[in-house]
Write a protein that holds these residues in place. Sequence first.
Motif, PDB file in Angstrom:
ATOM      1  N   MET A  68      83.712  15.130 112.298  1.00  0.00           N
ATOM      2  CA  MET A  68      84.611  15.244 113.435  1.00  0.00           C
ATOM      3  C   MET A  68      86.036  14.953 112.969  1.00  0.00           C
ATOM      4  SD  MET A  68      84.165  13.423 117.016  1.00  0.00           S
ATOM      5  CE  MET A  68      85.096  13.921 118.389  1.00  0.00           C
ATOM      6  N   ARG A  69      86.967  15.716 113.432  1.00  0.00           N
ATOM      7  CA  ARG A  69      88.346  15.606 112.999  1.00  0.00           C
ATOM      8  C   ARG A  69      89.112  14.611 113.872  1.00  0.00           C
ATOM      9  NH1 ARG A  69      92.260  20.649 111.746  1.00  0.00           N
ATOM     10  NH2 ARG A  69      93.324  19.572 110.090  1.00  0.00           N
ATOM     11  N   ASN A  70      89.968  13.836 113.243  1.00  0.00           N
ATOM     12  CA  ASN A  70      90.790  12.874 113.946  1.00  0.00           C
ATOM     13  C   ASN A  70      91.885  13.620 114.704  1.00  0.00           C
ATOM     14  OD1 ASN A  70      92.448  10.834 114.765  1.00  0.00           O
ATOM     15  ND2 ASN A  70      92.537   9.817 112.784  1.00  0.00           N
ATOM     16  N   THR A  71      91.983  13.412 116.008  1.00  0.00           N
ATOM     17  CA  THR A  71      92.960  14.149 116.806  1.00  0.00           C
ATOM     18  C   THR A  71      94.392  13.752 116.482  1.00  0.00           C
ATOM     19  OG1 THR A  71      92.713  12.558 118.607  1.00  0.00           O
ATOM     20  CG2 THR A  71      91.367  14.552 118.700  1.00  0.00           C
ATOM     21  N   THR A  72      94.611  12.513 116.068  1.00  0.00           N
ATOM     22  CA  THR A  72      95.957  12.107 115.687  1.00  0.00           C
ATOM     23  C   THR A  72      96.403  12.840 114.436  1.00  0.00           C
ATOM     24  OG1 THR A  72      95.587   9.922 116.658  1.00  0.00           O
ATOM     25  CG2 THR A  72      97.409  10.129 115.116  1.00  0.00           C
ATOM     26  N   VAL A  73      95.524  12.935 113.451  1.00  0.00           N
ATOM     27  CA  VAL A  73      95.840  13.660 112.226  1.00  0.00           C
ATOM     28  C   VAL A  73      96.047  15.141 112.527  1.00  0.00           C
ATOM     29  CG1 VAL A  73      94.962  14.352 109.964  1.00  0.00           C
ATOM     30  CG2 VAL A  73      94.687  11.996 110.748  1.00  0.00           C
ATOM     31  N   ALA A  74      95.194  15.708 113.371  1.00  0.00           N
ATOM     32  CA  ALA A  74      95.347  17.122 113.738  1.00  0.00           C
ATOM     33  C   ALA A  74      96.675  17.343 114.460  1.00  0.00           C
ATOM     34  CB  ALA A  74      94.184  17.554 114.620  1.00  0.00           C
ATOM     35  N   GLY A  75      97.062  16.431 115.317  1.00  0.00           N
ATOM     36  CA  GLY A  75      98.347  16.539 116.014  1.00  0.00           C
ATOM     37  C   GLY A  75      99.517  16.437 115.057  1.00  0.00           C
ATOM     38  N   GLN A  76      99.427  15.532 114.088  1.00  0.00           N
ATOM     39  CA  GLN A  76     100.495  15.407 113.097  1.00  0.00           C
ATOM     40  C   GLN A  76     100.613  16.669 112.259  1.00  0.00           C
ATOM     41  OE1 GLN A  76      99.231  11.891 111.054  1.00  0.00           O
ATOM     42  NE2 GLN A  76     100.355  10.518 112.403  1.00  0.00           N
ATOM     43  N   GLN A  77      99.491  17.245 111.868  1.00  0.00           N
ATOM     44  CA  GLN A  77      99.517  18.472 111.074  1.00  0.00           C
ATOM     45  C   GLN A  77     100.094  19.630 111.868  1.00  0.00           C
ATOM     46  OE1 GLN A  77      95.458  18.835 109.819  1.00  0.00           O
ATOM     47  NE2 GLN A  77      95.721  17.436 108.089  1.00  0.00           N
ATOM     48  N   LEU A  78      99.725  19.742 113.137  1.00  0.00           N
ATOM     49  CA  LEU A  78     100.283  20.785 113.982  1.00  0.00           C
ATOM     50  C   LEU A  78     101.786  20.600 114.149  1.00  0.00           C
ATOM     51  CD1 LEU A  78     100.019  23.220 115.867  1.00  0.00           C
ATOM     52  CD2 LEU A  78      99.496  21.605 117.711  1.00  0.00           C
TER      53      LEU A  78
ATOM     54  N   ALA B  13      94.876   4.505 117.440  1.00  0.00           N
ATOM     55  CA  ALA B  13      94.206   5.098 118.592  1.00  0.00           C
ATOM     56  C   ALA B  13      94.362   4.170 119.788  1.00  0.00           C
ATOM     57  CB  ALA B  13      92.735   5.316 118.280  1.00  0.00           C
ATOM     58  N   GLN B  14      94.554   4.771 120.941  1.00  0.00           N
ATOM     59  CA  GLN B  14      94.787   3.995 122.152  1.00  0.00           C
ATOM     60  C   GLN B  14      93.880   4.488 123.261  1.00  0.00           C
ATOM     61  OE1 GLN B  14      98.826   4.198 123.324  1.00  0.00           O
ATOM     62  NE2 GLN B  14      99.629   3.632 121.334  1.00  0.00           N
ATOM     63  N   SER B  15      94.013   3.832 124.383  1.00  0.00           N
ATOM     64  CA  SER B  15      93.288   4.287 125.562  1.00  0.00           C
ATOM     65  C   SER B  15      93.903   5.600 126.047  1.00  0.00           C
ATOM     66  CB  SER B  15      93.400   3.233 126.668  1.00  0.00           C
ATOM     67  OG  SER B  15      94.744   3.118 127.083  1.00  0.00           O
ATOM     68  N   ALA B  16      93.257   6.217 126.988  1.00  0.00           N
ATOM     69  CA  ALA B  16      93.776   7.472 127.535  1.00  0.00           C
ATOM     70  C   ALA B  16      95.139   7.253 128.190  1.00  0.00           C
ATOM     71  CB  ALA B  16      92.795   8.041 128.537  1.00  0.00           C
ATOM     72  N   GLU B  17      95.297   6.116 128.859  1.00  0.00           N
ATOM     73  CA  GLU B  17      96.585   5.815 129.490  1.00  0.00           C
ATOM     74  C   GLU B  17      97.688   5.681 128.452  1.00  0.00           C
ATOM     75  OE1 GLU B  17      95.879   2.271 131.655  1.00  0.00           O
ATOM     76  OE2 GLU B  17      94.863   3.292 133.296  1.00  0.00           O
ATOM     77  N   GLY B  18      97.400   4.978 127.370  1.00  0.00           N
ATOM     78  CA  GLY B  18      98.387   4.799 126.310  1.00  0.00           C
ATOM     79  C   GLY B  18      98.770   6.115 125.651  1.00  0.00           C
ATOM     80  N   ALA B  19      97.776   6.961 125.426  1.00  0.00           N
ATOM     81  CA  ALA B  19      98.054   8.264 124.823  1.00  0.00           C
ATOM     82  C   ALA B  19      98.896   9.131 125.759  1.00  0.00           C
ATOM     83  CB  ALA B  19      96.751   8.963 124.479  1.00  0.00           C
ATOM     84  N   LEU B  20      98.579   9.083 127.043  1.00  0.00           N
ATOM     85  CA  LEU B  20      99.347   9.859 128.006  1.00  0.00           C
ATOM     86  C   LEU B  20     100.786   9.356 128.097  1.00  0.00           C
ATOM     87  CD1 LEU B  20      99.383  12.100 130.118  1.00  0.00           C
ATOM     88  CD2 LEU B  20      98.658  10.411 131.804  1.00  0.00           C
ATOM     89  N   LEU B  21     100.965   8.054 128.077  1.00  0.00           N
ATOM     90  CA  LEU B  21     102.317   7.490 128.115  1.00  0.00           C
ATOM     91  C   LEU B  21     103.118   7.881 126.882  1.00  0.00           C
ATOM     92  CD1 LEU B  21     101.715   3.950 129.634  1.00  0.00           C
ATOM     93  CD2 LEU B  21     102.833   5.919 130.689  1.00  0.00           C
ATOM     94  N   ARG B  22     102.466   7.891 125.703  1.00  0.00           N
ATOM     95  CA  ARG B  22     103.160   8.327 124.488  1.00  0.00           C
ATOM     96  C   ARG B  22     103.541   9.788 124.572  1.00  0.00           C
ATOM     97  NH1 ARG B  22     100.883   5.022 119.417  1.00  0.00           N
ATOM     98  NH2 ARG B  22     103.023   5.043 118.756  1.00  0.00           N
ATOM     99  N   LEU B  23     102.664  10.610 125.117  1.00  0.00           N
ATOM    100  CA  LEU B  23     102.956  12.029 125.267  1.00  0.00           C
ATOM    101  C   LEU B  23     104.139  12.242 126.204  1.00  0.00           C
ATOM    102  CD1 LEU B  23     102.183  14.977 124.717  1.00  0.00           C
ATOM    103  CD2 LEU B  23     100.660  14.837 126.680  1.00  0.00           C
ATOM    104  N   ILE B  24     104.147  11.543 127.321  1.00  0.00           N
ATOM    105  CA  ILE B  24     105.251  11.666 128.275  1.00  0.00           C
ATOM    106  C   ILE B  24     106.552  11.163 127.653  1.00  0.00           C
ATOM    107  CG2 ILE B  24     106.147  10.797 130.475  1.00  0.00           C
ATOM    108  CD1 ILE B  24     103.229  10.885 131.491  1.00  0.00           C
ATOM    109  N   ALA B  25     106.495  10.035 126.948  1.00  0.00           N
ATOM    110  CA  ALA B  25     107.693   9.511 126.290  1.00  0.00           C
ATOM    111  C   ALA B  25     108.211  10.492 125.240  1.00  0.00           C
ATOM    112  CB  ALA B  25     107.388   8.161 125.646  1.00  0.00           C
ATOM    113  N   GLY B  26     107.303  11.110 124.507  1.00  0.00           N
ATOM    114  CA  GLY B  26     107.712  12.093 123.504  1.00  0.00           C
ATOM    115  C   GLY B  26     108.382  13.302 124.131  1.00  0.00           C
ATOM    116  N   LEU B  27     107.837  13.790 125.245  1.00  0.00           N
ATOM    117  CA  LEU B  27     108.440  14.936 125.925  1.00  0.00           C
ATOM    118  C   LEU B  27     109.806  14.595 126.514  1.00  0.00           C
ATOM    119  CD1 LEU B  27     105.351  16.523 127.689  1.00  0.00           C
ATOM    120  CD2 LEU B  27     106.666  17.449 125.788  1.00  0.00           C
TER     121      LEU B  27
END
Length: 121
Positions: A1-11, A64-78
Amino acid sequence: MRNTTVAGQQLALRTIALQAVVIGVLSAFFLAVGMRQAAAVLLGGVAIVASSWAAARVTFTGRAQSAEGALLRLIAGLLLKWFVVIAVLLLGTLLLGLLPLYVLIGLAVGLLAQFLAAMKR
């Protein structure tokens, strides 16, 4: 299984590289029109490349974080992404006096390159 953080960084890296190449080529073509136009296109593209890099740094760093933490990072990044874009565009058009149409052309082409990089599998 591929790490989604690594896949996101590569993308993100692929996207930024593609954007930089496309904007560089487009700016070179606009040199035939004029130096100011090429500089404006380059600035619009650099705004997207820099904002993509900043958003990727915020979104895909850390553990890796909870779903809330990941969503907050995504919103902060945008939010950071569009803050950087607006700041660079205002700097270029108001302070440097570059032509807004050509700045928007660079911005649009950079966004198109981002879309195409995300759609490629």
